[in-house]
Write a protein that holds these residues in place. Structure first.
Motif, PDB file in Angstrom:
ATOM      1  N   PRO A   1      56.788 -37.832  28.173  1.00 26.11           N
ATOM      2  CA  PRO A   1      57.619 -38.549  27.189  1.00 26.11           C
ATOM      3  C   PRO A   1      58.008 -39.940  27.690  1.00 26.11           C
ATOM      4  CG  PRO A   1      58.446 -36.328  27.595  1.00 26.11           C
ATOM      5  CD  PRO A   1      57.447 -36.622  28.660  1.00 26.11           C
ATOM      6  N   LYS A   2      57.987 -40.906  26.770  1.00 26.58           N
ATOM      7  CA  LYS A   2      58.390 -42.279  27.069  1.00 26.58           C
ATOM      8  C   LYS A   2      59.609 -42.716  26.250  1.00 26.58           C
ATOM      9  CE  LYS A   2      55.032 -43.257  29.952  1.00 26.58           C
ATOM     10  NZ  LYS A   2      55.284 -43.564  31.377  1.00 26.58           N
ATOM     11  N   SER A   3      59.800 -42.114  25.078  1.00 30.46           N
ATOM     12  CA  SER A   3      60.931 -42.478  24.226  1.00 30.46           C
ATOM     13  C   SER A   3      61.170 -41.354  23.233  1.00 30.46           C
ATOM     14  CB  SER A   3      60.661 -43.796  23.488  1.00 30.46           C
ATOM     15  OG  SER A   3      59.536 -43.665  22.636  1.00 30.46           O
ATOM     16  N   PHE A   4      62.312 -41.434  22.537  1.00 27.79           N
ATOM     17  CA  PHE A   4      62.609 -40.431  21.516  1.00 27.79           C
ATOM     18  C   PHE A   4      63.410 -41.096  20.407  1.00 27.79           C
ATOM     19  CE2 PHE A   4      65.711 -40.235  24.887  1.00 27.79           C
ATOM     20  CZ  PHE A   4      66.933 -40.246  24.241  1.00 27.79           C
ATOM     21  N   GLY A   5      63.391 -40.450  19.233  1.00 29.01           N
ATOM     22  CA  GLY A   5      63.979 -41.052  18.044  1.00 29.01           C
ATOM     23  C   GLY A   5      65.218 -40.348  17.547  1.00 29.01           C
ATOM     24  N   TRP A   6      65.481 -40.542  16.248  1.00 30.50           N
ATOM     25  CA  TRP A   6      66.745 -40.150  15.640  1.00 30.50           C
ATOM     26  C   TRP A   6      67.041 -38.666  15.788  1.00 30.50           C
ATOM     27  CZ3 TRP A   6      68.135 -36.975  11.508  1.00 30.50           C
ATOM     28  CH2 TRP A   6      69.436 -37.141  11.034  1.00 30.50           C
ATOM     29  N   CYS A   7      66.026 -37.817  15.693  1.00 28.19           N
ATOM     30  CA  CYS A   7      66.262 -36.370  15.739  1.00 28.19           C
ATOM     31  C   CYS A   7      66.868 -35.920  17.066  1.00 28.19           C
ATOM     32  CB  CYS A   7      64.952 -35.617  15.501  1.00 28.19           C
ATOM     33  SG  CYS A   7      64.296 -35.799  13.830  1.00 28.19           S
ATOM     34  N   TYR A   8      66.612 -36.684  18.133  1.00 29.14           N
ATOM     35  CA  TYR A   8      67.070 -36.277  19.459  1.00 29.14           C
ATOM     36  C   TYR A   8      68.211 -37.145  19.991  1.00 29.14           C
ATOM     37  CZ  TYR A   8      62.879 -33.338  19.944  1.00 29.14           C
ATOM     38  OH  TYR A   8      61.914 -32.378  19.780  1.00 29.14           O
ATOM     39  N   GLU A   9      68.523 -38.255  19.309  1.00 28.28           N
ATOM     40  CA  GLU A   9      69.414 -39.255  19.893  1.00 28.28           C
ATOM     41  C   GLU A   9      70.785 -38.710  20.257  1.00 28.28           C
ATOM     42  OE1 GLU A   9      69.587 -42.534  17.243  1.00 28.28           O
ATOM     43  OE2 GLU A   9      67.814 -43.523  18.065  1.00 28.28           O
ATOM     44  N   GLU A  10      71.447 -38.025  19.347  1.00 32.99           N
ATOM     45  CA  GLU A  10      72.818 -37.599  19.581  1.00 32.99           C
ATOM     46  C   GLU A  10      72.909 -36.181  20.131  1.00 32.99           C
ATOM     47  OE1 GLU A  10      75.024 -38.168  16.037  1.00 32.99           O
ATOM     48  OE2 GLU A  10      74.840 -40.351  16.055  1.00 32.99           O
ATOM     49  N   CYS A  11      71.775 -35.571  20.387  1.00 23.88           N
ATOM     50  CA  CYS A  11      71.780 -34.185  20.851  1.00 23.88           C
ATOM     51  C   CYS A  11      71.227 -34.035  22.266  1.00 23.88           C
ATOM     52  CB  CYS A  11      70.964 -33.310  19.902  1.00 23.88           C
ATOM     53  SG  CYS A  11      71.514 -33.412  18.188  1.00 23.88           S
ATOM     54  N   PHE A  12      70.483 -35.013  22.730  1.00 22.86           N
ATOM     55  CA  PHE A  12      69.914 -34.984  24.071  1.00 22.86           C
ATOM     56  C   PHE A  12      70.306 -36.255  24.811  1.00 22.86           C
ATOM     57  CE2 PHE A  12      67.304 -31.632  22.462  1.00 22.86           C
ATOM     58  CZ  PHE A  12      66.815 -30.942  23.556  1.00 22.86           C
ATOM     59  N   LYS A  13      70.492 -36.132  26.082  1.00 20.36           N
ATOM     60  CA  LYS A  13      70.624 -37.305  26.930  1.00 20.36           C
ATOM     61  C   LYS A  13      69.230 -37.784  27.323  1.00 20.36           C
ATOM     62  CE  LYS A  13      75.057 -35.893  28.904  1.00 20.36           C
ATOM     63  NZ  LYS A  13      75.792 -35.564  30.154  1.00 20.36           N
ATOM     64  N   ALA A  14      69.153 -39.033  27.735  1.00 21.54           N
ATOM     65  CA  ALA A  14      67.842 -39.595  28.065  1.00 21.54           C
ATOM     66  C   ALA A  14      67.180 -38.840  29.208  1.00 21.54           C
ATOM     67  CB  ALA A  14      67.981 -41.079  28.416  1.00 21.54           C
ATOM     68  N   ASP A  15      67.972 -38.453  30.223  1.00 14.00           N
ATOM     69  CA  ASP A  15      67.369 -37.770  31.367  1.00 14.00           C
ATOM     70  C   ASP A  15      66.984 -36.330  31.065  1.00 14.00           C
ATOM     71  OD1 ASP A  15      69.876 -36.766  31.081  1.00 14.00           O
ATOM     72  OD2 ASP A  15      70.612 -37.344  33.063  1.00 14.00           O
ATOM     73  N   GLU A  16      67.328 -35.827  29.876  1.00 10.53           N
ATOM     74  CA  GLU A  16      66.901 -34.491  29.484  1.00 10.53           C
ATOM     75  C   GLU A  16      65.534 -34.500  28.802  1.00 10.53           C
ATOM     76  OE1 GLU A  16      71.083 -32.177  28.628  1.00 10.53           O
ATOM     77  OE2 GLU A  16      70.260 -33.436  27.038  1.00 10.53           O
ATOM     78  N   ILE A  17      65.019 -35.695  28.491  1.00 15.49           N
ATOM     79  CA  ILE A  17      63.712 -35.808  27.836  1.00 15.49           C
ATOM     80  C   ILE A  17      62.759 -36.643  28.684  1.00 15.49           C
ATOM     81  CG2 ILE A  17      62.494 -36.637  25.789  1.00 15.49           C
ATOM     82  CD1 ILE A  17      64.951 -36.065  24.147  1.00 15.49           C
ATOM     83  N   LEU A  18      63.171 -37.875  28.982  1.00  9.44           N
ATOM     84  CA  LEU A  18      62.296 -38.775  29.730  1.00  9.44           C
ATOM     85  C   LEU A  18      62.080 -38.244  31.137  1.00  9.44           C
ATOM     86  CD1 LEU A  18      63.811 -42.208  28.622  1.00  9.44           C
ATOM     87  CD2 LEU A  18      62.032 -40.850  27.519  1.00  9.44           C
ATOM     88  N   GLY A  19      60.838 -38.205  31.546  1.00  7.96           N
ATOM     89  CA  GLY A  19      60.506 -37.721  32.880  1.00  7.96           C
ATOM     90  C   GLY A  19      60.234 -36.232  32.950  1.00  7.96           C
ATOM     91  N   HIS A  20      60.516 -35.485  31.879  1.00  8.55           N
ATOM     92  CA  HIS A  20      60.240 -34.046  31.862  1.00  8.55           C
ATOM     93  C   HIS A  20      58.853 -33.831  31.253  1.00  8.55           C
ATOM     94  CE1 HIS A  20      64.209 -32.375  33.023  1.00  8.55           C
ATOM     95  NE2 HIS A  20      64.640 -33.556  32.583  1.00  8.55           N
ATOM     96  N   CYS A  21      57.850 -33.776  32.109  1.00  3.91           N
ATOM     97  CA  CYS A  21      56.460 -33.624  31.671  1.00  3.91           C
ATOM     98  C   CYS A  21      56.090 -32.139  31.647  1.00  3.91           C
ATOM     99  CB  CYS A  21      55.515 -34.383  32.602  1.00  3.91           C
ATOM    100  SG  CYS A  21      55.907 -36.140  32.764  1.00  3.91           S
TER     101      CYS A  21
END
Length: 402
Positions: A46-66
């Motif tokens: 993952p490199k970025s995320f949009g509206w569906c994840y913005e207020e429910c996930f922190k950036a470090d919970e998505i970016l870098g989790h391959c």
């Protein structure tokens, strides 16, 4: 396979897009890059995320989790270019951005009005947004204090030994000063700042806050409608500026240092101005001197050219051919014809011609007559017209300089 509602899009340029619900748009899900692996597997980064994840996930919970998924040929919908993929065994029953419906995702607390019909939010609680300091509701063990001499400030003491302070209650605690506090005797606490936020960034240097400890005394006196307790600042901080009350004037030492800096700046500016003026004056003087020298040289060159021209005519007249002054003539009164040429003929003609001979003048008139005759011959000869083009640039330069 384990989350049928999710949809993964693999593009030929090596990018991917994923949504946890096929009703959402790909731009509102997770985007990144994919890399092919042996055995029909691909790794998703993952490199970025949009509206569906913005207020429910922190950036470090998505970016870098391959994660590496397996593409299955069984059950593929070839007509719609859709296939089934299998998630790794270690995350099949675990909460991840690939399947946020598994355990570990609290139920959403938002109403349907906050969601877009075609872009459902990830079923997880929104992160609690930080409120401003004056609206902060203390939790168990937290205490709020107003400085007695600076009522707009607000101090928050947490039970874990940390504190936060803002010089204005309209700011957020994360934008003020943060650090550790230690309780002392007689209701006093030591505040040791460890970091500071946006409110202090452009007004204080790090060494003016971090490590600069102050001791405040806590009281039981209530103030304001919200029931905040008063705290008393040290006597030195009531008169001079500090991170506890930055609205006060600077200390005398700081004021003297600031004045000295201003004086140095003024002196430097004056020196720079004087140097610039001197340089400009010197340059102007040099330019004037150069112009004068050029004009003098031009005048000298013109004079030399004229003198050289006259000398050439005078010297060359001795070997020149017949002219109006050395043509052979006949002296009818004296008898036979005599041919007179060159300088001798010029002398004889000067003596005989009353135009150039005046016996009533001084004997030096003969020399003057020679010079006049030479100048006249120079002006009427071809040599004068040959030198005339050389004088035109000189005359134009003189006129332009004037």
């Amino acid at each position: 396979e384990s989350h049928p509602d999710g949809t993964l899009l693999l593009r030929p340029n090596g990018s991917f897009a994923y949504v946890h619900d096929e009703k959402a748009r790909f731009t509102e899900g997770v985007q990144g890059e994919w890399l092919a692996q042996p055995g029909h597997q691909v790794t998703l980064e993952p490199k970025s995320f949009g509206w569906c994840y913005e207020e429910c996930f922190k950036a470090d919970e998505i970016l870098g989790h391959c994660y590496t998924i397996t593409l299955c040929e069984d059950g593929a919908d070839l007509q719609n270019n859709r296939a089934v993929c299998k998630l790794p065994d270690d995350i099949v029953n675990r909460f991840t951005w690939l399947d946020p419906t598994k355990e570990g995702a609290p139920e959403a607390t938002t109403s349907g009005d906050d969601e877009e019909p075609c872009s459902p939010k990830v079923p997880r609680k929104k992160r609690i947004r930080e409120k401003r300091a004056h609206a902060h509701a203390p939790v168990a063990g937290e205490r709020l204090f107003h400085p007695e001499s600076h009522e707009s400030g607000l101090l928050l003491l947490r039970p874990n030994g940390s504190f936060a302070y803002v010089h204005d209650a309209q700011a957020k605690f994360s934008e003020g000063v943060q650090g550790q506090w230690r309780e002392q005797s007689e209701g006093a606490v030591d505040l040791e700042p460890l970091s500071f936020g946006w409110c202090y960034e452009e007004s204080f240097d790090a060494e003016e806050i971090v490590g600069v400890c102050h001791t405040v005394r806590l009281t039981q006196t209530l103030c304001g409608d919200k029931g905040y307790t008063m705290c008393v600042l040290p006597a030195a901080l009531i008169q001079w500026c500090s991170w506890l009350d930055p609205t006060l004037p600077d200390t005398p030492e700081l004021a003297v240092a600031a004045l000295a800096v201003e004086e140095r700046v003024v002196v430097v500016l004056v020196v720079v101005v004087v140097v610039v003026v001197v340089v400009v004056v010197v340059v102007v003087i040099v330019i004037v001197i150069v112009i004068v020298i050029v004009v003098v040289v031009i005048i000298v060159v013109v004079i030399v050219i004229v003198i050289v021209g006259i000398v050439i005519v005078v010297v060359g007249s001795g070997g020149a051919g017949p002219s109006q002054y050395n043509k052979p003539f006949t002296n009818k009164q004296d008898g036979p014809k005599t041919v007179e040429r060159g300088l001798k003929g010029l002398q004889q003609q000067t003596v005989r011609d009353p135009k150039y001979n005046n016996y009533n003048k001084h004997s030096s008139n003969k020399k003057k007559n020679y010079l006049y005759l030479a100048a006249t011959r120079f002006m009427t000869s071809h040599s004068c017209w040959l030198l005339f083009p050389l004088c035109l640039p000189v005359v134009s330069v003189l006129c332009t300089g004037g």
